[in-house]
Write an enzyme that holds these catalytic residues in place. Structure first.
Site, PDB file in Angstrom:
ATOM      1  NE  ARG A 118      68.990  11.563  53.901  1.00  0.00           N
ATOM      2  CZ  ARG A 118      68.937  10.240  53.822  1.00  0.00           C
ATOM      3  NH1 ARG A 118      69.948   9.499  54.237  1.00  0.00           N
ATOM      4  NH2 ARG A 118      67.866   9.647  53.338  1.00  0.00           N
ATOM      5  CE  LYS A 178      71.517   2.058  55.495  1.00  0.00           C
ATOM      6  NZ  LYS A 178      70.378   2.897  55.928  1.00  0.00           N
ATOM      7  NE  ARG A 210      63.931   6.351  51.319  1.00  0.00           N
ATOM      8  CZ  ARG A 210      64.454   7.399  51.933  1.00  0.00           C
ATOM      9  NH1 ARG A 210      63.768   8.519  52.073  1.00  0.00           N
ATOM     10  NH2 ARG A 210      65.665   7.341  52.416  1.00  0.00           N
ATOM     11  NE  ARG A 250      67.464  -0.212  50.256  1.00  0.00           N
ATOM     12  CZ  ARG A 250      68.252   0.845  50.319  1.00  0.00           C
ATOM     13  NH1 ARG A 250      69.497   0.763  49.926  1.00  0.00           N
ATOM     14  NH2 ARG A 250      67.806   1.983  50.815  1.00  0.00           N
ATOM     15  NE  ARG A 310      68.020  10.431  49.580  1.00  0.00           N
ATOM     16  CZ  ARG A 310      68.373   9.236  50.046  1.00  0.00           C
ATOM     17  NH1 ARG A 310      69.565   9.079  50.594  1.00  0.00           N
ATOM     18  NH2 ARG A 310      67.558   8.225  49.964  1.00  0.00           N
TER      19      ARG A 310
HETATM   20  P1  ADP Z   1      71.386   6.467  56.083  1.00  0.00           P
HETATM   21  O1  ADP Z   1      72.560   6.381  55.145  1.00  0.00           O
HETATM   22  O2  ADP Z   1      71.331   5.327  57.059  1.00  0.00           O
HETATM   23  O3  ADP Z   1      70.073   6.659  55.361  1.00  0.00           O
HETATM   24  P2  ADP Z   1      72.530   9.063  56.793  1.00  0.00           P
HETATM   25  O4  ADP Z   1      73.941   8.715  57.068  1.00  0.00           O
HETATM   26  O5  ADP Z   1      72.227   9.747  55.501  1.00  0.00           O
HETATM   27  O6  ADP Z   1      71.571   7.761  56.985  1.00  0.00           O
HETATM   28  O7  ADP Z   1      72.017   9.950  58.026  1.00  0.00           O
HETATM   29  C1  ADP Z   1      70.699  10.496  58.041  1.00  0.00           C
HETATM   30  C2  ADP Z   1      70.760  11.932  58.598  1.00  0.00           C
HETATM   31  O8  ADP Z   1      71.091  11.885  59.979  1.00  0.00           O
HETATM   32  C3  ADP Z   1      71.801  12.812  57.926  1.00  0.00           C
HETATM   33  O9  ADP Z   1      71.279  14.120  57.836  1.00  0.00           O
HETATM   34  C4  ADP Z   1      73.007  12.768  58.889  1.00  0.00           C
HETATM   35  O10 ADP Z   1      73.759  13.968  58.852  1.00  0.00           O
HETATM   36  C5  ADP Z   1      72.323  12.587  60.240  1.00  0.00           C
HETATM   37  N1  ADP Z   1      73.059  11.712  61.167  1.00  0.00           N
HETATM   38  C6  ADP Z   1      73.742  10.579  60.850  1.00  0.00           C
HETATM   39  N2  ADP Z   1      74.246  10.004  61.968  1.00  0.00           N
HETATM   40  C7  ADP Z   1      73.851  10.788  63.013  1.00  0.00           C
HETATM   41  C8  ADP Z   1      74.053  10.719  64.432  1.00  0.00           C
HETATM   42  N3  ADP Z   1      74.752   9.718  64.988  1.00  0.00           N
HETATM   43  N4  ADP Z   1      73.489  11.699  65.204  1.00  0.00           N
HETATM   44  C9  ADP Z   1      72.770  12.700  64.635  1.00  0.00           C
HETATM   45  N5  ADP Z   1      72.554  12.817  63.307  1.00  0.00           N
HETATM   46  C10 ADP Z   1      73.086  11.876  62.490  1.00  0.00           C
HETATM   47  P1  AMP Z   2      69.347   5.066  49.950  1.00  0.00           P
HETATM   48  O1  AMP Z   2      70.221   6.154  49.398  1.00  0.00           O
HETATM   49  O2  AMP Z   2      70.108   3.883  50.456  1.00  0.00           O
HETATM   50  O3  AMP Z   2      68.357   5.604  50.951  1.00  0.00           O
HETATM   51  O4  AMP Z   2      68.494   4.528  48.707  1.00  0.00           O
HETATM   52  C1  AMP Z   2      67.614   5.380  47.998  1.00  0.00           C
HETATM   53  C2  AMP Z   2      66.734   4.544  47.069  1.00  0.00           C
HETATM   54  O5  AMP Z   2      67.537   3.882  46.080  1.00  0.00           O
HETATM   55  C3  AMP Z   2      65.932   3.416  47.752  1.00  0.00           C
HETATM   56  O6  AMP Z   2      64.720   3.882  48.336  1.00  0.00           O
HETATM   57  C4  AMP Z   2      65.702   2.476  46.560  1.00  0.00           C
HETATM   58  O7  AMP Z   2      64.674   2.973  45.716  1.00  0.00           O
HETATM   59  C5  AMP Z   2      67.021   2.586  45.784  1.00  0.00           C
HETATM   60  N1  AMP Z   2      68.017   1.575  46.224  1.00  0.00           N
HETATM   61  C6  AMP Z   2      69.199   1.807  46.857  1.00  0.00           C
HETATM   62  N2  AMP Z   2      69.862   0.655  47.073  1.00  0.00           N
HETATM   63  C7  AMP Z   2      69.080  -0.331  46.575  1.00  0.00           C
HETATM   64  C8  AMP Z   2      69.191  -1.754  46.519  1.00  0.00           C
HETATM   65  N3  AMP Z   2      70.258  -2.393  47.034  1.00  0.00           N
HETATM   66  N4  AMP Z   2      68.185  -2.450  45.938  1.00  0.00           N
HETATM   67  C9  AMP Z   2      67.114  -1.828  45.423  1.00  0.00           C
HETATM   68  N5  AMP Z   2      66.924  -0.499  45.445  1.00  0.00           N
HETATM   69  C10 AMP Z   2      67.896   0.256  46.031  1.00  0.00           C
END
Ligand code: ADP
Ligand code: AMP
Length: 219
Positions: free
Chosen positions: A130, A16, A174, A91, A163
């Site tokens: 990541r 995302k 999560r 969420r 992270r």
């Molecule tokens: P989210 O925001 O849904 O948690 P991220 O955008 O942070 O996910 O993506 C998670 C990991 O996967 C990151 O390390 C990113 O670089 C990688 N990634 C994202 N989209 C793709 C894809 N289409 N193919 C391969 N790796 C991806």
């Molecule tokens: P994310 O970066 O989206 O993976 O979020 C990391 C963490 O932030 C999550 O595991 C939650 O602890 C918190 N968080 C992010 N967005 C929200 C939300 N909309 N509501 C509650 N907690 C959130």
């Protein structure tokens, strides 16, 4: 100008944030990720950030009042004609209702809820590789989206980090929170006829093309 409000829904690691960053640039619209806002608040040592930390470290949702106070001011600062992308918010259905209230006051509404769908095992592989820039929050992957130079951010040269919540146990927690609390959001938006799905398992640029096609149909 792209004027729609779009929300991204999907479990951690589906891509995302990666797509939100690319679309924000391509359409010149803002994107807000509540996870980024919370990590930023923590980095700045604000009381909200420090309070949120214990929930984030445990893989739980941060209480609504904290999340809403961060996201509300961002949304309210956007010019009415501009669309924007929300990543990781709402969420829960309670958050979705709060978002509706905020938007209603701005004579706006959610036009598209986009569900990112992919296989569980590949998603975990994405999360374990990541890396993020702690300075600007840009996201990388050790194999699928590496930085140009060894493990430093392309934008600002800061050393990339993993992270703390991308640890196996917290990832599992999560994911459980997603399936329990966030997944019901899908029917909230499906009932309104604005839910669409994207195949998030494809390479980054293919997913981007698919989403751009959806966005372009809305223009
Ligand atoms: P989210 O925001 O849904 O948690 P991220 O955008 O942070 O996910 O993506 C998670 C990991 O996967 C990151 O390390 C990113 O670089 C990688 N990634 C994202 N989209 C793709 C894809 N289409 N193919 C391969 N790796 C991806
Ligand atoms: P994310 O970066 O989206 O993976 O979020 C990391 C963490 O932030 C999550 O595991 C939650 O602890 C918190 N968080 C992010 N967005 C929200 C939300 N909309 N509501 C509650 N907690 C959130």
């Amino acid at each position: 100008m792209f004027g729609a409000v779009v929300v991204f829904i999907g479990p951690p690691g589906v891509g995302k944030g990666t797509q939100a960053a690319k679309l924000s640039e391509a359409y010149a619209i803002p994107k807000f990720a509540t996870g980024d806002l919370l990590r930023e608040a923590l980095k700045n040592g604000t009381p909200l950030g420090l309070e949120a930390k214990k929930f984030m470290d445990a893989g739980h949702l941060v209480p609504d009042d904290i999340v809403l106070s961060l996201i509300r001011e961002k949304i309210q600062a956007i010019p009415q004609s501009s669309g924007f992308i929300l990543d990781g918010f709402p969420r829960t259905t309670a958050q979705a209702r709060s978002l509706d209230d905020i938007l209603k006051k701005m004579c706006h509404n959610v036009s598209l809820a986009l569900e990112f769908v992919m296989d569980e095992e590949d998603r975990i592989r994405r999360l374990s590789g990541r890396r993020i820039c702690p300075q600007c929050q840009r996201t990388y992957h050790v194999s699928f989206a590496p930085p140009k130079k060894d493990m430093v951010c392309d934008s600002d040269g800061t050393a990339l980090v993993q992270r703390t919540d991308d640890d196996e146990k917290v990832i599992r927690q999560r994911s459980a929170v997603y399936w329990g609390a966030t997944n019901p959001l899908l029917s909230y938006y499906r009932d309104r006829g604005i839910l669409k799905t994207v195949d998030a398992s494809k390479p980054i640029d293919s997913v981007l093309t698919d989403i751009r096609n959806l966005f372009d149909q809305m223009k």
